[in-house]
Write an enzyme that holds these catalytic residues in place. Sequence first.
Site, PDB file in Angstrom:
ATOM      1  N   GLU A 215      29.898  73.938  54.085  1.00  0.00           N
ATOM      2  CA  GLU A 215      30.463  73.365  52.860  1.00  0.00           C
ATOM      3  C   GLU A 215      30.321  74.385  51.750  1.00  0.00           C
ATOM      4  O   GLU A 215      29.307  75.084  51.661  1.00  0.00           O
ATOM      5  CB  GLU A 215      29.755  72.068  52.471  1.00  0.00           C
ATOM      6  CG  GLU A 215      30.300  71.487  51.162  1.00  0.00           C
ATOM      7  CD  GLU A 215      29.890  70.057  50.916  1.00  0.00           C
ATOM      8  OE1 GLU A 215      30.464  69.431  50.000  1.00  0.00           O
ATOM      9  OE2 GLU A 215      29.009  69.551  51.629  1.00  0.00           O
ATOM     10  N   GLU A 559      31.063  60.355  54.084  1.00  0.00           N
ATOM     11  CA  GLU A 559      30.110  59.564  53.288  1.00  0.00           C
ATOM     12  C   GLU A 559      30.812  58.556  52.385  1.00  0.00           C
ATOM     13  O   GLU A 559      30.419  58.352  51.238  1.00  0.00           O
ATOM     14  CB  GLU A 559      29.219  60.485  52.449  1.00  0.00           C
ATOM     15  CG  GLU A 559      28.247  61.311  53.255  1.00  0.00           C
ATOM     16  CD  GLU A 559      27.223  62.020  52.371  1.00  0.00           C
ATOM     17  OE1 GLU A 559      27.328  61.926  51.142  1.00  0.00           O
ATOM     18  OE2 GLU A 559      26.326  62.657  52.928  1.00  0.00           O
TER      19      GLU A 559
END
Length: 830
Positions: A215, A559
């Site tokens: 990321e 998420e």
Amino acid sequence: MWKKTMAAAILLLTSFQISQASINKVQHAPDSVYLFSYATTHDDGRSGLRFAYSIDQKNWLEVGRNYGYVRCDYGRWGSQKKMLDPILKQMPNGEWYCTWKLNERDGYGHVSSKDLLYWGRQSYNSTNPLVNEKKVTAFVAGKEETGSLNRTAWSVIEGLIKTYEANQYRNELHGELMEQDGTRFAGLKPLSAILTAQPEQSKPISELLVGIFFEDINYAADGGLYAELIQNRDFEYALSDKEGHDKNWNSSHSWKLVITNQASKETANDATFTIDTAVPLHPNNPHYALLSVSTAANAALINEGFDGIALKKGERYDFSLFGKVVKGKGGKLRIRLLGKEQQVLGETTIYVGSKAWKQSKAVLIAKADAADATLSIEPQEAGSYALDLISLFPQKTFKNRKNGLRADLAQTLADMHPRFMRFPGGCVAHGDGIDNIYRWKNTIGPLEARKPQRNLWGYHQTAGLGYYEYFQFCEDIGAEPLPVLAAGVPCQNSAHTATCKGGQQGGIPMNEMGAYVQEILDLIEWANGDAKTTKWGKVRAQAGHPKPFNLKYIGIGNEDLITDIFEERFTLIFNAIKEKYPEIVVIGNTGPAAEGTDYTEGWNLATKLNVPIVDEHYYQPPGWFIHNQEYYDKYSRNKSKVYLGEYASHVPGRKTNMETALSEALYMTALERNGDIVSMSSYAPLLAKEKRTQWNPNLIYFNNQEVKPTTGYYVQQLYGQNAGDTYIGSQLSVNNDNDGVKKRVAVSIVKDSRTNDIIVKLVNLLPVSVDTKVKLSGMGILSGVATRTVLSGRPTDKPLPITDTMQVSDCFDYQIPPYSFTVIRIKGSL
């Protein structure tokens, strides 16, 4: 599954010493009591909904000290997640309904529960159906609070108390640290154990179990893995990148004009550096530099890179820029690399003479090592020059790829032998608001055509490291590519802005979802489509990769809040992929934690749609990993498989050390044991630049010159380098009945069918050694020399693994050192 997790925690209370006062409360409890619900004003409502109870409405007892039974999940982390003026009411059907004020502008939050313990999906709108409900005040813990009053059965209060006490006990277990081992294991003598392989209980496990998750957080891409050395090379930095916190974060950030011949004040005014947008190089990159000089060799445009430009003596660096003449006849630009004392470390010239944008290229050779060099661009002829996409790239990138990756960082990742790589995030994938969703099409093609944007983590993404580079890197290291795309909603922690509601309340409008779904289908065609017969396959081929990338997996969402807004959009995307590309494995998600509403709702949705794999995330202290080794043992083998997409162990201060690494190694033996249901796992975050971190802990830290793997990195590396595709059942008998002792010794035996090697992993989280007899009869073990790698040290140490050899047979003795992780790789008969 949330209820199962909580039930297990409550069972732990059988060994938990509840206070005599609590016992008396239960023994003499009335049939019903008053329930007071509130959110404290002193913490601005961030702790969520709290409860107190009373028999006479005069003396109120907290139900859990400072404990929120449900929290608002609207808006930015922390600062915007507020539960203001909550109103709780039990409805005629027995269900509890809660509404609260979000802030001064966005309306109200709503949520319901059957038992005040498990709360369903939250929703947010402008109305408050309980606006006329009466509010009352009560003194709780010495403070006057305002809230709602209900009368309820004592059994409801008892359930709240038990849940709180179970959580307290569970937190106590999870908070166990090795610094307490001197007391916890006082007098403990070295142990003896017998490890017996049970090959008859062997089972196939996932070959993709250990991977990496990249990321762009902590400056992991620009200034990190992406090898570009020039910061703000395209002059596209904007105040919005930093949300107004840094007024210097603009198109001229990282650049400065230096007068090189300051004979007079008039001379100093003869050079200017401004930002223009009149006739850009490309609409996706509208800003460019306008460098004007009225006297030749009078000024230099300087860039300091990302905390300086690191150079290595003798190495070659590719310089390029797009330029055009705005005023004058054009001329040479001297390009120099300058040291801290302004010494010349490299020099070349290019010519800018066209009235239209044209790229110029040159090569600089570093004359010396440097940690903090600068780039200097110096016009040699008077005039005005438009400059854009100014780049300095080391020729020695990973695999010598153009527009490639920093060689040492990329090699450090390759050395982990990851079976897959997830990208581009994380929260970056679904972004901060709809306009900030990461769109893959903006990251492919010529660099000048790629569209940069604000990074959700508070800086800038050039998109130089884009989907093509991600897929290429996966191919280079033999890892399956795993792109993760937004499920039509932004990050659940998106801020409230002028263009969107907070969190996922601003999903892509349904009338635009058709185009968004097509964008995802186009990605699959780009990755796998024929180079001659498909539109996007041709685009890939034109970029230099005629062969398909052979994409097999795709993640949808990250998420996420599992709300109605999310479910509607995820279902649309999932069904479209399933219909057109049934061979693609879609990975869903279950929110950011190992329990709770999103976790339960995410699993329910996965079961409803028959999603092949779901993505679970959790960051926990070492004690959690010690006491949850059976986490996946109880999972149904008939439902979705699991991708443990983000996890890490951390001690107070979010540090990494031997303690965190060993707790991860311990837990990974359980992942291997459950490799039939856990298909993938990846530690996160992966990379962090020193002094530029937004999140800790991370697996690998680095600066411009050094790569600094953590001890946890070596655990991941050892698992990656010693993965298997068959799990060998085993039994470990330890001569100590103390559960706290036995939980800190774990083993795993796997077989690698490619080499026929048997790999034994042994983890010891105790301060004493464990003398172990390893019995591997019936597994075709050849007597001889095995490779042994040991990672050991004190809990606060950050040691390196040591590899040597040892003599083995189908039955051998091994002393597992205190606080250690051992991998023994044994040649099997072929």
